[in-house]
Motif scaffolding. Structure first.
Motif: not given
Length: 464
Positions: A20, A28, A31-32, A255
């Motif tokens: 991340y 991002k 990826v999450l 995050f």
């Protein structure tokens, strides 16, 4: 996969954090999303199809409802279809067996059915999709046209399986733009460790006490044993669920997301009404915004208000599980809330605070008896044990042993249910930050040591 596991702590979480923070900003969310799908599929790979369908279907229907905004009837029809499909999926996987069992019992029939494993987190992500669809229909939020962002909202692993239930209106700006600071990451880490300690050090050990008592035959143990068991469960379910919520909030902060607080020291409440303002805040908020207020709330006649309250609390009970004990548990709280509003409200102001808190805690403990026993007759029998109706005496060697060996744990649990201990930690953080860091490190090491050597690591809210 659960947060309180060695696999998550030392493999999954470090991997997702590393990727991340290495990828550029535009990647991002992707990826999450990928890691969230891996997280969910780890335990139930088949049900990933159901989740992806839910995300895609609600994404398309949200755009459809927004497109039909100038035609109220068409928009309403699309809304109705979307709500029905979401409720059908939830009902099919969670309530079909319960419904068929009930029909078989009433009509003495034998309709066969195959018992399905409950998709983890289906109650949570269904309510999130419904909040989005309704807010789009009401014009409270703009429709999300980015499929990646919408799918991430539905599948985000920190709050996917146990909440808090995140409303789209609260998270929409963060899906577009968020920033992770060192201070924010540190606060998230602190929240995560606090939640992990609640779950691993307190909830798991308290759970073993109640499991021991619940495994005994009703009527074979004493009043003392029954009370030790249910007090342990009362503490366990709070530390289990609030601990998982704290871990979810902490992970979100790591995050760059900020999720709403889900628990606010509910066991210090003065009354059941206040208890439900402090317990599972996101669920209470959801039912208030999407069921209670649309029904008219309290701006209706007294009979209609009573109906609204009882319907909301029956649904609240059913949300927690597909069995009659949860229905009774929900209606029990509905009756208590109405009794407080129409009978006890003025009395509370004249009573000392300690008396109101004892009254509140006693009713909460009784409620957990119905919640923890999925067979209604077992709940009634356990209550009989607690109050000396069906019991093996006032005290026995089992009760004395459980009390003696777990007294310190129970006392620590009781102290931790109030804000005093955490307030002391915050003062320590301000005065001696390195000492506070040391406390977190010690808690982390104790949790890891427990997870390495112990196998008892249940999570009560997985069934919801």
């Amino acid at each position: 996969m659960v947060f309180s596991s060695i696999l998550f702590l030392f493999i999954f979480l470090p991997a997702v954090l590393a990727v991340y923070f290495l990828v550029p900003k535009s990647w991002k969310n992707v990826v999450l999303l990928i890691f969230s799908l891996v997280f969910y599929a780890w335990g139930e790979p088949v049900y990933i199809i159901l989740m992806l369908f839910s995300a895609a279907f609600n994404y398309v229907m949200g755009i459809d409802i927004d497109r039909k905004r100038l035609d109220p009837k068409a928009a309403r029809n699309s809304l109705l279809l979307t709500v029905l499909v979401n409720l059908f999926l939830l009902g099919f996987f969670k309530y079909s067996g319960f419904l068929i069992d009930t029909v078989n019992q009433i009509f003495h029939s034998s309709i066969p059915y195959k018992e399905l494993a409950l998709p983890i987190g289906i109650s949570f992500y269904t309510f999130q999709t419904l909040s989005y669809i309704l807010d789009v229909y009401w014009g409270k939020v703009k429709v999300q046209k980015n499929l990646i962002s919408f799918s991430l909202y539905i599948t985000m692993f920190p709050q996917l399986i146990a909440g808090p239930i995140v409303r789209y209106a609260d998270i929409e700006p963060q899906l577009k733009e968020r920033r992770v600071t060192l201070a924010g990451f540190g606060l998230g880490t602190e929240f995560f460790i606090k939640g992990l300690a609640k779950k691993v050090l307190l909830a798991n050990n308290l759970g073993m006490v109640y499991t021991t008592v619940q495994g005994m035959e009703i009527g074979s143990f004493s009043v003392l044993t029954a009370w030790v068991g249910i007090i342990a469960y009362t503490l366990q379910i709070y530390f289990d669920f609030s601990g998982y919520s704290d871990m979810a909030i902490g992970l979100g902060r790591m995050f760059g997301f900020q999720f709403m607080k889900n628990f606010d020291y509910p066991y210090i409440s003065r009354g059941i009404t206040e208890f439900w303002r402090r317990w599972h805040i996101s669920l209470g908020s959801w039912f208030r915004e999407y069921v209670y207020i649309p029904l008219g709330g309290n701006r209706v006649s007294v009979p209609r208000h009573i109906f609204n309250i009882m319907l909301v609390w029956m649904l609240t009970g059913l949300w927690h599980g597909a069995s009659w004990n949860f229905v009774v548990w929900g209606l029990y709280y509905g009756v208590l809330l109405l009794f407080e509003k129409y009978v006890l409200a003025k009395c509370f102001d004249r009573l000392p605070g300690w008396a109101v808190r004892i009254y509140t805690l006693l009713l909460i403990v009784i409620g957990w008896v119905f919640f923890s026993n999925t067979v209604l007759s077992d709940a009634v029998g356990y209550l009989g044990n607690m109050f000396g109706v069906t019991t093996g005496g006032l005290a026995d060697s089992t009760g004395l042993y459980l009390l003696k060996t777990n007294l310190l744990l129970i006392v620590i649990g009781m102290i931790s249910c109030a804000p005093w201990l955490y307030n002391q930690f915050k003062r320590l953080l301000r005065r001696a930050p390195w000492a506070a860091v040391a406390v977190n490190i010690v808690l982390w090491l104790l949790c890891v040591a427990y997870l390495v050597y112990e196998t008892y690591n249940p999570f009560l809210y997985f069934r919801f």
